[in-house]
Design a protein around this motif. Structure first.
Motif, PDB file in Angstrom:
ATOM      1  N   VAL A   3       0.845  -1.189   0.000  1.00  0.00           N
ATOM      2  CA  VAL A   3       0.000   0.000   0.000  1.00  0.00           C
ATOM      3  C   VAL A   3       0.884   1.245   0.000  1.00  0.00           C
ATOM      4  O   VAL A   3       0.623   2.210  -0.708  1.00  0.00           O
ATOM      5  CB  VAL A   3      -0.943  -0.003   1.213  1.00  0.00           C
ATOM      6  N   THR A  71      -8.526  -1.777  15.153  1.00  0.00           N
ATOM      7  CA  THR A  71      -7.611  -0.639  15.037  1.00  0.00           C
ATOM      8  C   THR A  71      -6.905  -0.366  16.358  1.00  0.00           C
ATOM      9  O   THR A  71      -5.703  -0.077  16.377  1.00  0.00           O
ATOM     10  CB  THR A  71      -8.331   0.637  14.573  1.00  0.00           C
ATOM     11  N   CYS A  94      -1.363  -8.164  11.603  1.00  0.00           N
ATOM     12  CA  CYS A  94      -2.698  -8.712  11.323  1.00  0.00           C
ATOM     13  C   CYS A  94      -3.089  -9.746  12.373  1.00  0.00           C
ATOM     14  O   CYS A  94      -4.222  -9.751  12.854  1.00  0.00           O
ATOM     15  CB  CYS A  94      -2.736  -9.344   9.933  1.00  0.00           C
ATOM     16  N   THR A 102      -7.868 -10.118   6.049  1.00  0.00           N
ATOM     17  CA  THR A 102      -8.398  -9.102   5.134  1.00  0.00           C
ATOM     18  C   THR A 102      -8.926  -7.888   5.906  1.00  0.00           C
ATOM     19  O   THR A 102      -8.759  -6.753   5.485  1.00  0.00           O
ATOM     20  CB  THR A 102      -9.512  -9.674   4.246  1.00  0.00           C
ATOM     21  N   THR A 103      -9.547  -8.144   7.052  1.00  0.00           N
ATOM     22  CA  THR A 103     -10.053  -7.060   7.892  1.00  0.00           C
ATOM     23  C   THR A 103      -8.892  -6.251   8.457  1.00  0.00           C
ATOM     24  O   THR A 103      -8.907  -5.014   8.427  1.00  0.00           O
ATOM     25  CB  THR A 103     -10.920  -7.616   9.037  1.00  0.00           C
ATOM     26  N   LEU A 105      -5.862  -5.977   7.256  1.00  0.00           N
ATOM     27  CA  LEU A 105      -5.204  -5.235   6.168  1.00  0.00           C
ATOM     28  C   LEU A 105      -6.006  -3.995   5.787  1.00  0.00           C
ATOM     29  O   LEU A 105      -5.426  -2.939   5.506  1.00  0.00           O
ATOM     30  CB  LEU A 105      -4.991  -6.134   4.955  1.00  0.00           C
ATOM     31  N   ARG A 106      -7.332  -4.123   5.778  1.00  0.00           N
ATOM     32  CA  ARG A 106      -8.169  -2.957   5.474  1.00  0.00           C
ATOM     33  C   ARG A 106      -7.947  -1.868   6.515  1.00  0.00           C
ATOM     34  O   ARG A 106      -7.770  -0.701   6.187  1.00  0.00           O
ATOM     35  CB  ARG A 106      -9.646  -3.359   5.417  1.00  0.00           C
ATOM     36  N   TRP A 107      -7.900  -2.250   7.812  1.00  0.00           N
ATOM     37  CA  TRP A 107      -7.688  -1.257   8.864  1.00  0.00           C
ATOM     38  C   TRP A 107      -6.280  -0.689   8.818  1.00  0.00           C
ATOM     39  O   TRP A 107      -6.087   0.505   9.089  1.00  0.00           O
ATOM     40  CB  TRP A 107      -8.019  -1.846  10.236  1.00  0.00           C
ATOM     41  N   ARG A 109      -4.624  -0.162   6.078  1.00  0.00           N
ATOM     42  CA  ARG A 109      -4.686   0.839   4.992  1.00  0.00           C
ATOM     43  C   ARG A 109      -5.334   2.129   5.484  1.00  0.00           C
ATOM     44  O   ARG A 109      -4.884   3.229   5.160  1.00  0.00           O
ATOM     45  CB  ARG A 109      -5.449   0.273   3.789  1.00  0.00           C
ATOM     46  N   ILE A 110      -6.385   1.997   6.276  1.00  0.00           N
ATOM     47  CA  ILE A 110      -7.055   3.187   6.814  1.00  0.00           C
ATOM     48  C   ILE A 110      -6.112   3.938   7.752  1.00  0.00           C
ATOM     49  O   ILE A 110      -5.987   5.167   7.671  1.00  0.00           O
ATOM     50  CB  ILE A 110      -8.371   2.804   7.527  1.00  0.00           C
ATOM     51  N   SER A 113      -3.589   5.689   5.683  1.00  0.00           N
ATOM     52  CA  SER A 113      -4.127   6.864   4.980  1.00  0.00           C
ATOM     53  C   SER A 113      -4.330   8.047   5.928  1.00  0.00           C
ATOM     54  O   SER A 113      -4.270   9.197   5.513  1.00  0.00           O
ATOM     55  CB  SER A 113      -5.442   6.517   4.273  1.00  0.00           C
TER      56      SER A 113
END
Length: 166
Positions: A3, A71, A94, A102-103, A105-107, A109-110, A113
């Motif tokens: 990312v 998070t 993770c 997957t959850t 990794l999504r967090w 990325r957030i 960001s």
């Protein structure tokens, strides 16, 4: 592609790492604006470890599926790793979140960001990336742990006081 490297490609920034391995294999930790007093940092580390452990212990008393705050688990885990001078592979972060990869990794990325965490490629292994608190993330976690310490101390000391006699 990580990312971080995707974001760098979009913004045109370089993806050089501030951490890396020296010839001797020793890890150089990120140059971070960490101006907190070492005694306070040690206290925050103790609090963070206990928070993380308590989040695991509560599953003895209540079903684990009632809880979910990946998070916070990620941030606490990365804070502990920072204070212990350890690098955290993305996969370990993770696992530390106690949610499906997957959850997590999504967090991640957030969090990235919002500039609370940073990723870096492993210079020695192109398949692996590391994640760490950014300077802003470290500052936010120190402030959060200081608040927890202050408020719990106040609550404990208030409750230890004998009731006033009217």
């Amino acid at each position: 592609m990580t990312v971080r490297s995707m974001r760098a490609a979009v913004t045109g920034r370089r993806t050089t790492s501030s951490r890396g391995s020296s010839k001797s294999g020793a890890v150089k930790m990120a140059a971070c604006t960490d101006t907190i007093d070492p005694a306070i940092a040690a206290r925050h580390l103790t609090i963070a470890r206990e928070i993380y452990a308590e989040r695991r212990r509560r599953h003895k008393f209540l079903p684990a599926d009632l809880f979910g705050e990946p998070t916070w688990d990620i941030l606490i885990d990365l804070y502990i790793a920072y204070r212990e001078d350890r690098r955290v592979p993305t996969t370990s972060s993770c696992i530390g979140a106690h949610v499906p990869p997957t959850t997590a990794l999504r967090w991640l990325r957030i969090l990235e960001s919002r500039e609370l965490v940073e990723r870096e490629d492993d210079g020695g292994d192109g398949r692996r990336t590391f994640v760490r608190l950014s300077p802003q993330g470290l500052t936010a976690m120190d402030a959060s742990l200081a608040s927890i310490y202050t408020n719990f101390s106040r609550a404990i000391h208030t409750n230890d006081m004998p009731p006033e006699i009217e």
